[in-house]
Design a protein around this motif. Sequence first.
Motif, short mmCIF file in Angstrom:
data_model
loop_
_atom_site.label_atom_id
_atom_site.label_comp_id
_atom_site.label_asym_id
_atom_site.label_seq_id
_atom_site.Cartn_x
_atom_site.Cartn_y
_atom_site.Cartn_z
N ARG A 237 0.84 -1.20 0.00
CA ARG A 237 0.00 0.00 0.00
C ARG A 237 0.88 1.25 0.00
NH1 ARG A 237 -5.35 -1.12 0.52
NH2 ARG A 237 -5.84 -3.24 1.19
N ASN A 238 0.29 2.34 -0.42
CA ASN A 238 1.03 3.60 -0.57
C ASN A 238 1.91 3.85 0.66
OD1 ASN A 238 1.89 6.30 -0.76
ND2 ASN A 238 0.02 6.93 -1.80
N LYS A 258 2.24 10.50 6.03
CA LYS A 258 3.24 10.28 7.07
C LYS A 258 4.13 11.51 7.19
CE LYS A 258 3.40 5.26 6.33
NZ LYS A 258 4.23 4.10 5.90
N ALA A 259 4.96 11.54 8.23
CA ALA A 259 5.83 12.69 8.46
C ALA A 259 7.25 12.22 8.73
CB ALA A 259 5.32 13.52 9.64
N GLY A 260 8.19 13.14 8.66
CA GLY A 260 9.57 12.87 9.05
C GLY A 260 10.23 11.78 8.24
N GLU A 265 11.22 7.84 3.74
CA GLU A 265 11.40 6.46 3.30
C GLU A 265 10.31 6.06 2.30
OE1 GLU A 265 11.39 4.13 6.83
OE2 GLU A 265 13.24 5.02 7.63
N GLY A 266 9.09 6.50 2.56
CA GLY A 266 7.99 6.18 1.65
C GLY A 266 8.21 6.77 0.28
N ARG A 267 8.67 8.00 0.24
CA ARG A 267 8.92 8.65 -1.05
C ARG A 267 10.04 7.94 -1.81
NH1 ARG A 267 8.45 14.99 0.99
NH2 ARG A 267 6.17 15.14 0.73
N LYS A 271 9.65 6.49 -5.55
CA LYS A 271 10.59 6.86 -6.62
C LYS A 271 11.14 5.63 -7.32
CE LYS A 271 14.67 9.71 -7.55
NZ LYS A 271 15.70 10.60 -6.97
N GLU A 272 11.34 4.56 -6.56
CA GLU A 272 11.91 3.35 -7.13
C GLU A 272 10.88 2.52 -7.89
OE1 GLU A 272 14.30 -0.72 -5.71
OE2 GLU A 272 13.77 0.83 -4.24
#
Length: 382
Positions: A237-238, A258-260, A265-267, A271-272
Motif C-alpha cells: 500500500r502507498n 506520514k511525516a519525518g 522512506e515512503g517517497r 521513486k523506485e
Amino acid sequence: MALKGLEWMPREDGTKDHALHTKVHWGTDAPCTVYEKRPLKDPKTGKVVDDLFVAWIRLNNPKQYNSYTTEMVKGVIAGFENASLDRSVVAVVFTGTGPYAFCTGGNTKEYSEYYSMRPDEYGQYMELFNHMVDGILACKKPVICRVNGMRVAGGQEIGMACDLAVASDLAIFGQAGPRHGSAPVGGASDFLPWYLSAEDAMWNCISCEMWSAYKMKAKNLVSKVVPVLKVNGKWVRNPTIITDQYIQDGEIVYGEFKAGEALKEGRAILKEHQEKADFELLDGEVDKIIWTFANLFPACLIESIDSVRQKKKFFWDTMKNAHRHWLAANMGGEAFLGFGAFNTKKITGQDTIDFIKFRQNIAKCRTWDNEMFAEVLGKPQK
C-alpha cells in the motif's frame, strides 16, 4: 388468408448510424485523447462476450500529467457523445495514461501562453469545457472514473462528473485554482458538497491541499481504493500514507500523509517503484463494476443513474454559464499572473506570485498593469 398481426404496416429495416463524430478528434500520439472499444468480458472466467463492448476514453498527455489541451477536450466530448449513442457499448471507462496522473486539469502552458489576456478566446474554450462536463453527465451509459494517478484541479472536476470512481492508492485529490489564478468553478464547487460534508467541501475546494485516495475513500468521494505497487511479488500500500491505524493521540490519522523519516522512506519507495505500477487490481475492480452493469436491464439502469446524476446537474446547470463568463474575464487579471507564474517556474524558480505584495498593491488601489504585475511575479534566474 387473414393476417394474424400487423404485417400490413410498412416498416423500415436495418439500423441507423447515430454517431455524432468521426475519428478526427482522437489520436494515439500524445498529446491526444484516445478512444477505443474493448470487448466486454466476464471477470470470473475471462470469457469475452460477443458483440458487446466497453468504451475507454483515455487522456494521453503523460509528460504534462494528462492535462487536457483544447483538442483533447474535443476528443473527450466526441468520445462520450459517440459512446452514448453506440448500442453495443455497455459502459464507459474514463482514465489517463501512465502511473502518475489521471488528469491535472487544463494545460497550464496553453492557458498562460495563449488564453491569458484573451478573455473572449478563453470564454470560447470554456464553452468546450462545459460541453465536456455536460457530455459526461448526459452519457446514456454508466461512466466509471478509473483514477490511475493524480486527480487534481479540472481533472478532479471532470472526475466527479463521472458516476463512480475507483482509484489507485497513489492518487491524490484536490483543487489548485485559488493558488494558481483561478477558481474551482468548473464543477468542484457544485459537486464537492454532494460528496463531502459542507465543511470538508469548502476546505478542499479552496485550500489547495492535496488529500490521499484513502482519505477520500473514508470521506466517501471514491468507491474503492486499491494498491498498485508490487514489490518482490507482494502488494504494497502507498508507503507515504498512514493506512495501518485509525486513531493516534485522539486524532483520526487514517489516510493522512506520514511525516519525518517515515515520509522520506515512503517517497524513496515510490521513486523506485511507481514507474512500474501494476494496475491489475484496479482493472479488476473496474471489470467487476462493468459486469454488474451488464447484468442489469439497460433502460432501468440508465434511468436510475440519470436520476442520481440530476442532483449534481441541478447546481452545475444553474451556475455553469455564469462561471463561464467570470472565468473568461478573470483571464485578464489574476489568471494571467497565476498561470504565468506556474508556466515560468523553470525560469524564475517559483510557481506562485508574491501574494502579500499583490494584496498590498490592491490595498493601494494600484492600476492592474504590467508594471504592477512585474512586481509580484518572480524574476528570471541567472
